[in-house]
Scaffold this motif. Structure first.
Motif, mmCIF file in Angstrom:
data_model
loop_
_atom_site.group_PDB
_atom_site.id
_atom_site.type_symbol
_atom_site.label_atom_id
_atom_site.label_comp_id
_atom_site.label_asym_id
_atom_site.label_seq_id
_atom_site.Cartn_x
_atom_site.Cartn_y
_atom_site.Cartn_z
ATOM 1 N N CYS A 121 134.502 -16.057 27.648
ATOM 2 C CA CYS A 121 134.219 -17.096 27.785
ATOM 3 C C CYS A 121 133.202 -16.896 26.246
ATOM 4 O O CYS A 121 132.152 -15.775 26.015
ATOM 5 C CB CYS A 121 133.685 -17.544 28.432
ATOM 6 N N SER A 122 133.830 -17.199 25.092
ATOM 7 C CA SER A 122 133.488 -16.821 23.683
ATOM 8 C C SER A 122 132.695 -18.179 22.854
ATOM 9 O O SER A 122 133.112 -19.449 23.237
ATOM 10 C CB SER A 122 134.175 -16.405 23.074
ATOM 11 N N MET A 123 131.584 -18.210 22.238
ATOM 12 C CA MET A 123 131.393 -18.726 21.481
ATOM 13 C C MET A 123 131.859 -18.414 19.830
ATOM 14 O O MET A 123 131.383 -17.070 19.280
ATOM 15 C CB MET A 123 129.680 -19.356 21.550
ATOM 16 N N ASN A 124 132.249 -19.418 19.235
ATOM 17 C CA ASN A 124 132.708 -18.762 17.551
ATOM 18 C C ASN A 124 131.711 -20.056 16.831
ATOM 19 O O ASN A 124 131.646 -21.170 16.493
ATOM 20 C CB ASN A 124 133.896 -19.811 17.369
ATOM 21 N N VAL A 125 129.989 -18.981 16.233
ATOM 22 C CA VAL A 125 129.074 -19.963 15.268
ATOM 23 C C VAL A 125 129.229 -19.973 14.378
ATOM 24 O O VAL A 125 130.800 -20.111 13.385
ATOM 25 C CB VAL A 125 128.290 -19.057 15.583
ATOM 26 N N ALA A 126 129.492 -21.121 13.702
ATOM 27 C CA ALA A 126 130.098 -21.658 12.212
ATOM 28 C C ALA A 126 131.165 -21.402 12.111
ATOM 29 O O ALA A 126 131.634 -21.223 10.923
ATOM 30 C CB ALA A 126 128.945 -20.914 11.413
ATOM 31 N N CYS A 127 131.307 -22.312 13.282
ATOM 32 C CA CYS A 127 133.565 -22.158 12.630
ATOM 33 C C CYS A 127 134.212 -23.071 11.737
ATOM 34 O O CYS A 127 135.138 -22.579 10.874
ATOM 35 C CB CYS A 127 133.690 -22.168 14.063
ATOM 36 N N GLY A 128 133.499 -23.776 10.986
ATOM 37 C CA GLY A 128 134.396 -24.134 9.884
ATOM 38 C C GLY A 128 134.875 -25.454 10.296
ATOM 39 O O GLY A 128 135.337 -25.660 11.336
ATOM 40 N N ARG A 129 136.330 -25.063 9.821
ATOM 41 C CA ARG A 129 137.264 -25.586 10.583
ATOM 42 C C ARG A 129 138.934 -24.613 10.713
ATOM 43 O O ARG A 129 139.904 -25.100 10.760
ATOM 44 C CB ARG A 129 138.048 -26.226 8.871
ATOM 45 N N GLY A 130 138.113 -24.234 11.460
ATOM 46 C CA GLY A 130 138.872 -22.986 12.480
ATOM 47 C C GLY A 130 139.309 -21.231 12.411
ATOM 48 O O GLY A 130 140.813 -21.541 13.148
#
Length: 230
Positions: free
Chosen positions: A39-48
């Motif tokens: 289960c992961s988090m992508n911080v400051a993901c922007g537009r992917g």
């Protein structure tokens, strides 16, 4: 990692980071920093840019960004991957729960490189904390030249690039792993100018003076009819 920090809405996202995100995720999987059960988090993901390959690699992915329109693009790009949740929040005001995620990846963002930001990322992750720094020398040098040419000096808290960050990890006794992923990225001149102008304006540069300067400097990187960045 390597890649340009910001791109205008109309640019094909492959012009932003090239194949770096996919290769970075492959490397993280090979080193055990990401796993298929995460289960992961992508911080400051922007537009992917990084969310898209992550969504194909982990079990659950939470994409955080303060820009709702960016999150909507990310959600569309991650369709067909894992269970994806969109989380509209400013990371720098977010109070994380300890160990809530197996792994956290901070996408390239000059606003997320402070020590406080990195320590909070460690708090929210139970196993792996990944920080992606852009190392595109052409792009970074060009941005500095543009800002200097219009008499603007932008500075932000935190590590300016990955080298002092790695030194800090060593000084703090952190168990760390690192790699540099290189690539050549080609982008049409007009779209590259839109990207660089947007990036400079995001740093506080006045919009009415930055665009002409951007085009003048960007033309120095022309190869045929495209801008090539490394």
């Amino acid at each position: 990692g390597t890649g340009t920090p910001m791109v205008s809405d109309s640019i094909d996202r492959d012009c932003e980071f090239g194949d770096v995100p996919a290769r970075a995720v492959e490397w993280l999987l090979s080193r055990g920093h990401l796993t298929s059960d995460d289960c992961s988090m992508n911080v400051a993901c922007g537009r992917g840019g990084f969310s898209r390959p992550m969504s194909r690699a982990v079990r659950v992915l939470v994409c955080m960004d303060r820009d709702r329109s960016a999150l909507d693009v990310t959600g569309a790009r991650c369709e067909g991957g894992c269970r994806t949740e969109l989380f509209e929040r400013d990371w720098n005001s977010y109070v994380p729960s300890r160990g809530r995620y197996d792994s956290v990846l901070i996408s390239p963002s000059y606003l997320c490189y402070s020590r406080d930001s990195l320590l909070r990322a460690e708090t929210v992750s139970s196993r792996s904390c990944v920080v992606v720094f852009p190392t595109v020398h052409d792009y970074r040098s060009l941005r500095k030249a543009v800002l200097r040419s219009i008499g603007f000096n932008a500075s932000f808290p935190g590590f300016p690039d990955y080298r002092p960050f790695v030194e800090w990890l060593s000084d703090e006794g952190r168990d760390h792993d690192s790699t540099v992923i290189s690539t050549d990225i080609e982008c049409p001149l007009d779209l590259f100018c839109a990207s660089l102008s947007r990036d400079c304006i995001a740093r506080g540069a006045p919009a009415d003076t930055v665009e002409d300067s951007v085009r003048t400097f960007a033309e120095s990187l022309l190869s045929g009819d495209v801008v090539r960045i490394r």
